[in-house]
Motif scaffolding. Structure first.
Motif, PDB file in Angstrom:
ATOM      1  N   ALA A  67       2.112 -47.419 -56.598  1.00  0.00           N
ATOM      2  CA  ALA A  67       3.563 -46.878 -58.074  1.00  0.00           C
ATOM      3  C   ALA A  67       4.060 -46.287 -56.950  1.00  0.00           C
ATOM      4  O   ALA A  67       6.118 -46.015 -57.716  1.00  0.00           O
ATOM      5  N   LEU A  68       3.792 -46.349 -55.643  1.00  0.00           N
ATOM      6  CA  LEU A  68       5.582 -45.261 -55.108  1.00  0.00           C
ATOM      7  C   LEU A  68       5.916 -46.777 -54.616  1.00  0.00           C
ATOM      8  O   LEU A  68       5.541 -47.631 -54.091  1.00  0.00           O
ATOM      9  N   PRO A  69       7.539 -46.316 -54.778  1.00  0.00           N
ATOM     10  CA  PRO A  69       8.241 -47.263 -53.139  1.00  0.00           C
ATOM     11  C   PRO A  69       7.778 -46.748 -51.285  1.00  0.00           C
ATOM     12  O   PRO A  69       7.775 -46.293 -51.519  1.00  0.00           O
ATOM     13  N   LEU A  70       7.441 -48.196 -51.041  1.00  0.00           N
ATOM     14  CA  LEU A  70       6.931 -48.261 -49.932  1.00  0.00           C
ATOM     15  C   LEU A  70       7.656 -47.312 -49.524  1.00  0.00           C
ATOM     16  O   LEU A  70       7.290 -46.068 -47.968  1.00  0.00           O
ATOM     17  N   ALA A  71       8.904 -46.445 -48.880  1.00  0.00           N
ATOM     18  CA  ALA A  71       9.395 -45.872 -47.855  1.00  0.00           C
ATOM     19  C   ALA A  71       8.712 -44.192 -48.371  1.00  0.00           C
ATOM     20  O   ALA A  71       8.513 -43.615 -47.597  1.00  0.00           O
ATOM     21  N   ASP A  72       8.722 -44.445 -49.143  1.00  0.00           N
ATOM     22  CA  ASP A  72       8.681 -42.794 -50.023  1.00  0.00           C
ATOM     23  C   ASP A  72       6.125 -42.653 -49.866  1.00  0.00           C
ATOM     24  O   ASP A  72       6.765 -41.878 -49.374  1.00  0.00           O
ATOM     25  N   ALA A  73       6.167 -44.017 -49.903  1.00  0.00           N
ATOM     26  CA  ALA A  73       4.715 -44.101 -49.680  1.00  0.00           C
ATOM     27  C   ALA A  73       3.986 -43.773 -48.001  1.00  0.00           C
ATOM     28  O   ALA A  73       3.621 -43.054 -47.946  1.00  0.00           O
ATOM     29  N   LEU A  74       5.438 -43.905 -47.336  1.00  0.00           N
ATOM     30  CA  LEU A  74       5.183 -43.876 -45.901  1.00  0.00           C
ATOM     31  C   LEU A  74       5.460 -42.270 -45.492  1.00  0.00           C
ATOM     32  O   LEU A  74       4.982 -41.798 -44.829  1.00  0.00           O
ATOM     33  N   ASP A  75       6.584 -41.901 -46.114  1.00  0.00           N
ATOM     34  CA  ASP A  75       6.462 -40.797 -45.552  1.00  0.00           C
ATOM     35  C   ASP A  75       6.009 -40.138 -46.218  1.00  0.00           C
ATOM     36  O   ASP A  75       5.509 -38.632 -45.657  1.00  0.00           O
ATOM     37  N   VAL A  76       5.069 -39.885 -47.288  1.00  0.00           N
ATOM     38  CA  VAL A  76       4.013 -39.500 -47.510  1.00  0.00           C
ATOM     39  C   VAL A  76       2.838 -38.730 -47.212  1.00  0.00           C
ATOM     40  O   VAL A  76       2.368 -37.503 -46.432  1.00  0.00           O
ATOM     41  N   CYS A  77       1.876 -40.331 -46.126  1.00  0.00           N
ATOM     42  CA  CYS A  77       1.249 -40.537 -44.942  1.00  0.00           C
ATOM     43  C   CYS A  77       2.072 -39.546 -44.250  1.00  0.00           C
ATOM     44  O   CYS A  77       0.746 -39.344 -42.970  1.00  0.00           O
ATOM     45  N   LYS A  78       2.928 -40.127 -43.086  1.00  0.00           N
ATOM     46  CA  LYS A  78       3.734 -39.501 -41.981  1.00  0.00           C
ATOM     47  C   LYS A  78       3.931 -37.432 -42.076  1.00  0.00           C
ATOM     48  O   LYS A  78       3.097 -37.293 -41.717  1.00  0.00           O
ATOM     49  N   ARG A  79       4.051 -37.769 -43.446  1.00  0.00           N
ATOM     50  CA  ARG A  79       4.285 -35.423 -43.294  1.00  0.00           C
ATOM     51  C   ARG A  79       2.600 -35.216 -43.696  1.00  0.00           C
ATOM     52  O   ARG A  79       2.132 -33.890 -43.312  1.00  0.00           O
ATOM     53  N   CYS A  80       2.311 -35.521 -44.446  1.00  0.00           N
ATOM     54  CA  CYS A  80       0.555 -35.313 -44.583  1.00  0.00           C
ATOM     55  C   CYS A  80      -0.091 -35.458 -43.421  1.00  0.00           C
ATOM     56  O   CYS A  80      -0.959 -34.447 -42.898  1.00  0.00           O
ATOM     57  N   GLY A  81      -0.392 -35.984 -42.427  1.00  0.00           N
ATOM     58  CA  GLY A  81      -0.341 -36.822 -40.972  1.00  0.00           C
ATOM     59  C   GLY A  81      -1.705 -37.421 -40.561  1.00  0.00           C
ATOM     60  O   GLY A  81      -1.854 -37.001 -39.745  1.00  0.00           O
ATOM     61  N   TYR A  82      -1.605 -38.344 -41.558  1.00  0.00           N
ATOM     62  CA  TYR A  82      -2.018 -39.368 -40.691  1.00  0.00           C
ATOM     63  C   TYR A  82      -1.718 -40.010 -39.742  1.00  0.00           C
ATOM     64  O   TYR A  82      -0.206 -40.232 -39.565  1.00  0.00           O
TER      65      TYR A  82
END
Length: 305
Positions: free
Chosen positions: A41-56
């Motif tokens: 459901a998330l745009p790709l840029a938003d999905a990647l930003d979430v993963c980056k901020r989480c620490g993955y």
């Protein structure tokens, strides 16, 4: 949609430099990722930003129709843009998810081979030095195993040939509700195919539902596995529910220790089941954050707020 040659796909992404697929951020530490299967459901840029901020360390891209990285919808320019987004986020491509039921008719088998070829071309475009593995379940039902196992082995030999030609590993995942569902049968299938390009994707949740001891599952399957999913589960093989990591009883410190002891070196990727992501109110960013909290310490990551 025009068809692009493998050379065009590879050339499209070589201009952007990605972290090595499957490479750990710290030597000796297993790469920890999140599957974008849970972020449709998330745009790709938003999905990647979430993963980056989480620490993955990286992500698994979902290639099925309707997801961010369906090869049938990607132009060479799209591949180049995807590579740049991943590089900008400092995220590795840890795997590519497909869904290729292997027991259909001959036409379905040919279609699967075509999709595998497209997936492998994308893997090479995003990781020309070390293409990430393609993982998929196989379909069928548990009661059918003895009837279909030889046909599965024959078809997976064809899959392995696609992987060999494109130097990309195909990893098949045992599933509690599929024909391939036991530890012993998974080992048999890999040995029967007998190719370095056909390996396993390990997901303990499917064996946990069948009462398999974690020690047994890891000892037997880790040597044949190049990819691992993590999630929790509860219930029985007949009536089960997959959960986010931390919402069940999976012992992640023990799993991490056992994988290390078995000399497993592939990625460990959080998978959010459709049973979770299809629920009303599901928040993919919150799921990624809570999952990281549940598994990060076990796999050597510092705590995050």
């Amino acid at each position: 949609m025009p068809q692009f040659t493998r050379r065009e796909w590879l050339s499209a992404a070589l201009a952007a430099t990605l972290p090595a697929p499957g490479a750990a951020a710290v030597p000796g530490r297993l790469p920890l990722g999140f599957s974008l299967y849970g972020m449709r459901a998330l745009p790709l840029a938003d999905a990647l930003d979430v993963c980056k901020r989480c620490g993955y360390d990286g992500v698994e891209l979902a290639l099925m129709p309707g997801y961010h990285a369906d090869p049938a919808k990607l132009t060479p320019a799209d591949v180049k843009a995807l590579a740049k987004r991943l590089a900008d986020a400092n995220l590795s491509v840890l795997g590519l998810m497909e869904n290729l039921p292997a027991l259909g008719d001959a036409a379905a088998h040919r279609a699967n081979l075509d999709r595998l070829g497209a997936a492998a071309d994308l893997a090479n475009a995003l990781g020309p030095d070390r293409p990430p593995p393609i993982e998929t379940v196989l379909g069928g039902k548990p009661a059918e195993w003895d009837k279909v196992k030889d046909r599965l082995a024959e078809r997976l030999a064809d899959w392995a040939a696609v992987g060999r030609d494109r130097k990309t590993v195909v990893a098949v995942k045992p599933h509690v509700a599929n024909a391939l569902h036991t530890v012993a049968d998974a080992v048999w299938l890999v040995k029967q195919v007998g190719s370095e390009w056909l390996r396993l994707a390990f997901d303990f949740s499917h064996f946990e539902l069948r009462g398999v001891r974690i020690e047994h599952a890891v000892t037997e399957l880790a040597p044949h596995s190049v990819f691992a999913h993590v999630k929790d589960a509860k219930g029985t093989p007949e009536k089960f529910e997959f959960l986010l990591p931390g919402d069940g009883a999976t012992d992640y410190p023990k799993l991490a220790k056992l994988l290390s002891g078995a000399k497993y070196t592939g990625p460990v990727v959080v998978e959010v089941s459709a049973q979770v992501s299809n629920k009303p109110g599901y928040d993919p960013a919150a799921a990624a954050k809570s999952s990281f909290r549940a598994v990060s310490a076990a796999f050597g990551r510092p705590p995050r707020d």
